[in-house]
Design an enzyme around this catalytic site. Structure first.
Site, PDB file in Angstrom:
ATOM      1  N   ASP A  13       0.877  -1.172   0.000  1.00  0.00           N
ATOM      2  CA  ASP A  13       0.000   0.000   0.000  1.00  0.00           C
ATOM      3  C   ASP A  13       0.914   1.222   0.000  1.00  0.00           C
ATOM      4  O   ASP A  13       1.470   1.584   1.039  1.00  0.00           O
ATOM      5  CB  ASP A  13      -0.892  -0.028   1.246  1.00  0.00           C
ATOM      6  CG  ASP A  13      -1.698   1.258   1.427  1.00  0.00           C
ATOM      7  OD1 ASP A  13      -1.750   2.065   0.480  1.00  0.00           O
ATOM      8  OD2 ASP A  13      -2.262   1.451   2.525  1.00  0.00           O
ATOM      9  N   LYS A  76       3.199  11.302  -3.617  1.00  0.00           N
ATOM     10  CA  LYS A  76       2.089  10.668  -4.343  1.00  0.00           C
ATOM     11  C   LYS A  76       1.163  11.718  -4.964  1.00  0.00           C
ATOM     12  O   LYS A  76       0.489  11.447  -5.947  1.00  0.00           O
ATOM     13  CB  LYS A  76       1.318   9.769  -3.376  1.00  0.00           C
ATOM     14  CG  LYS A  76       0.233   8.911  -4.011  1.00  0.00           C
ATOM     15  CD  LYS A  76      -0.326   7.956  -2.974  1.00  0.00           C
ATOM     16  CE  LYS A  76      -1.508   7.173  -3.503  1.00  0.00           C
ATOM     17  NZ  LYS A  76      -2.018   6.232  -2.493  1.00  0.00           N
ATOM     18  N   GLU A 181      -7.186   0.700  -4.435  1.00  0.00           N
ATOM     19  CA  GLU A 181      -7.143   0.593  -2.975  1.00  0.00           C
ATOM     20  C   GLU A 181      -8.449   0.086  -2.364  1.00  0.00           C
ATOM     21  O   GLU A 181      -8.428  -0.827  -1.528  1.00  0.00           O
ATOM     22  CB  GLU A 181      -6.733   1.937  -2.369  1.00  0.00           C
ATOM     23  CG  GLU A 181      -5.262   2.258  -2.621  1.00  0.00           C
ATOM     24  CD  GLU A 181      -4.891   3.693  -2.327  1.00  0.00           C
ATOM     25  OE1 GLU A 181      -5.737   4.437  -1.799  1.00  0.00           O
ATOM     26  OE2 GLU A 181      -3.752   4.090  -2.633  1.00  0.00           O
ATOM     27  N   ASP A 207     -13.016   4.711   1.749  1.00  0.00           N
ATOM     28  CA  ASP A 207     -11.564   4.768   1.969  1.00  0.00           C
ATOM     29  C   ASP A 207     -11.090   6.221   1.975  1.00  0.00           C
ATOM     30  O   ASP A 207     -10.887   6.829   0.925  1.00  0.00           O
ATOM     31  CB  ASP A 207     -10.862   3.968   0.865  1.00  0.00           C
ATOM     32  CG  ASP A 207      -9.342   3.925   1.024  1.00  0.00           C
ATOM     33  OD1 ASP A 207      -8.834   4.493   2.006  1.00  0.00           O
ATOM     34  OD2 ASP A 207      -8.672   3.326   0.163  1.00  0.00           O
TER      35      ASP A 207
END
Length: 620
Positions: A13, A76, A181, A207
């Site tokens: 992850d 990211k 994800e 999420d």
């Protein structure tokens, strides 16, 4: 038949703020989330550069306040984006480190390392985090690891997915799959709580992480996982809630002390860390304090924030999350009453107001909090890694059918978007659509490939373009077949073909626009090896310095013992004292010396000291 991979395979992850790694353990028939050398199962996605070394993870984050301009986080949020992107421009104003425009409008991070200016792309920084995850896994497994499944936000576009895959390659990983994800989290939840579920269940994954937000709705029955719809925001998460709090306290400091701290990177870094801590506190308490000594020009700053105030300043962001939830249900053609389980994933899903709004949206339905929100995504990635690995028999035979998050199509005359693959189409998928020339005697057609939901093509994200030659003919008489195919990683390939006079022509676009070339990747892999060698050399040097320091301490204690020192000759005493002074000087001025200098001097000191001690023993 799906390709199988040999050797250990891990699930990673790769998070905006924290990253996590897991592996399927055949002996226990479950996933093991692996802890790092600090004993933590999550590692900060943070890389720092100093005058002497490169730091990764906890070590990087711990020194961020004293070295803010060379401590990189949130990489990211840059990956797969352009420097001119309005989102990137907005983020740059909040980061203490410098970001400039590089080749092809790619954002480039600038740091000072060992007294020299260094430039890094977001893929390189992400590759450092991925390398750290791989090394954490290798230490646990006591074996080399090459294969990995890496997760990305469901709403990552094609460029961001490809850039993530490039980062994995730079890290020396064979990226077997890129999976979404929330889909990974659904695998984790299904395996832990709904294994071999006979009745069909609709599972809603919420999420909300440190930098991204995704929701997905899946139908699960008999280990068959089918994603019905997905939605999200690749730029919404805990970092944004922190930013609101930081801005609040910056304004308060200015009001109280008539001083502006926004231009002080160290002060802002300390304040951001305190705000992150306060946000976590507000998840279980109604008030949190900020207490920072000498934050700016010797001024101490003390303040507090209530949960109600925190909720008020972020309410529009929380409501934005609920709008996305509603949009996802609409895309899946479901109503809220048909959802069986609502699963919370991501650290920011712990925020009480978010949970309250979500529960109210689902008409009081109890939220599933039984899986660890920080580890669920890595857990699911590790399951997927085991599924595509050769020789692992204990993993359940799951079937995973994901969807593409964004519509894909081409530009027509008049800047109109023509959709070939609509969003939320199950992948892998291959679709063909026919078009025609628009002018008489047209010799070529420029095919522009876009992804997005806007009617005007130019308002969407341009993935790439190519010119396709056609024989001159009256308009609308030359049919052009355009084929779009999306693989299991959600990555797109486009080809065009025309058939006249029994001839065929085809070309494939793989989004090279803005993507790293093979030469650039090879260069970055080499650079990563150089950094790794430098890191190893630094660790070796520190170990040698510590060994010398320990031995100097031992010699000093012996020399302070009058019973021993009185038996030494004056010459021996002078030799030992001189060596100790030299050793102390070496340690105090260690910057310019290599590891072997300390190793060699330790041997010399041991020889001098032990020779003198042997003389005493013989004299007895």
């Amino acid at each position: 038949m799906e390709e199988k991979y040999k050797g250990f395979a891990i699930g990673i992850d790769l998070g905006t703020t924290y990253s996590c790694v897991g592996v399927w353990q055949e002996q226990n028939d479950r996933v093991e989330i692996i802890h790092n050398d600090q004993g933590n199962k999550t590692t900060p996605s943070c890389v720092a550069f100093t005058n002497s070394q490169r730091l990764i993870g906890d070590a990087a984050k711990n020194q961020a306040a004293s070295n803010p301009t060379n401590t990189i986080y949130d990489a990211k949020r840059l990956i797969g984006r352009k420097y001119s992107d309005s989102i990137v421009q907005k983020d740059i104003k909040l980061w203490p480190f410098k970001v400039t425009a590089g080749a092809n409008d790619k954002p480039t991070i600038v740091v000072n390392y060992k007294g020299k200016e260094k430039h890094f792309l977001a893929e390189e920084i992400s590759s450092v985090i991925l390398t750290q995850m791989r090394e954490i896994a290798e230490a646990f497994l006591e074996s080399p690891v090459k294969n990995a499944v890496i997760t990305v936000p469901a709403y990552f576009n094609d460029s961001q997915r490809r850039a993530t895959k490039d980062a994995g390659e730079i890290a020396g990983l064979n990226v077997m799959r890129i999976i979404n994800e929330p889909t990974a989290a659904a695998l984790a939840y299904g395996l832990q709580k709904r294994a071999n579920c006979v009745d069909k269940r609709n599972i809603f994954i919420f999420d909300l992480g440190g930098g991204t937000f995704d929701v997905s709705i899946l139908t699960v029955k008999n280990n068959d996982y089918e994603v019905k719809a997905t939605a999200g925001d690749t730029h919404l998460g805990g970092e944004d809630f922190d930013n609101r709090m930081v801005n609040h306290f910056v304004s308060e400091f200015k009001r109280k002390h008539k001083e502006e701290i926004i231009g002080n990177p160290k002060a802002i870094r300390r304040l951001r860390t305190a705000c992150e801590r306060a946000k976590r506190t507000l998840s279980y308490d109604t008030e949190a304090t900020i207490d920072l000594d000498s934050i700016h020009q010797g001024i101490d700053f003390y303040s507090s924030i209530t949960r109600a105030k925190f909720e008020q300043m972020n309410m529009n962001l929380f409501e934005k999350c609920m709008d996305t939830v509603n949009s996802c249900l609409a895309d899946a053609k479901m109503d809220r009453g048909s959802v069986d389980d609502v699963v919370l994933v991501g650290g920011s899903s712990r925020i009480p107001k978010v949970r309250q709004l979500l529960q109210e949206f689902f008409q009081g339905k109890e939220l599933c909090k039984s899986i660890n929100p920080d580890e669920a995504v890595a857990y699911g990635a590790a399951i997927q890694a085991a599924l595509v690995s050769e020789g692992i028999k204990s993993v359940p035979n799951l079937i995973l059918r994901d969807v593409t998050p964004l519509s894909l199509g081409v530009e027509l005359q008049g800047n109109l978007m023509s959709v070939v693959i609509p969003r939320n189409t199950s992948i892998p998928v291959k679709k063909t659509k026919s078009y025609h020339t628009v002018y008489d005697n047209q010799s070529y057609v420029t095919i522009k490939v876009y992804e997005g939901e806007r009617t005007r093509a130019s308002d969407n994200n341009l993935l790439g373009l190519f010119d396709f030659s056609v024989p001159p003919a009256p308009r609308c008489s030359i049919p052009i077949k355009e084929c779009f195919s999306i693989d299991s990683d959600g990555i797109l390939n486009v080809s065009a073909e025309e058939e006249t006079n029994a001839s065929k022509k085809a070309i494939t676009i793989t989004n090279e626009n803005g993507r790293l070339s093979r030469e650039e990747i090879e260069k970055m892999i080499l650079q990563a090896e150089i950094f790794k060698a430098q890191d190893m050399e630094f660790k070796k040097k520190v170990k040698a310095i510590n060994a010398l320091d320990d031995y100097l301490y031992k010699v000093r204690k012996v020399m302070e013992d009058n019973c021993v020192s009185s038996k030494l000759t004056t010459v021996d005493k002078e030799k030992i004292n001189s060596a100790m002074i030299k050793g102390k000087s070496l340690i105090d001025n260690n910057q310019q010396e290599d590891a072997f200098v300390f190793v060699d001097f330790l041997k010399e000191l041991e020889s001098i000291f032990e020779s003198s001690m042997n003389k005493i023993k013989k004299g007895k």
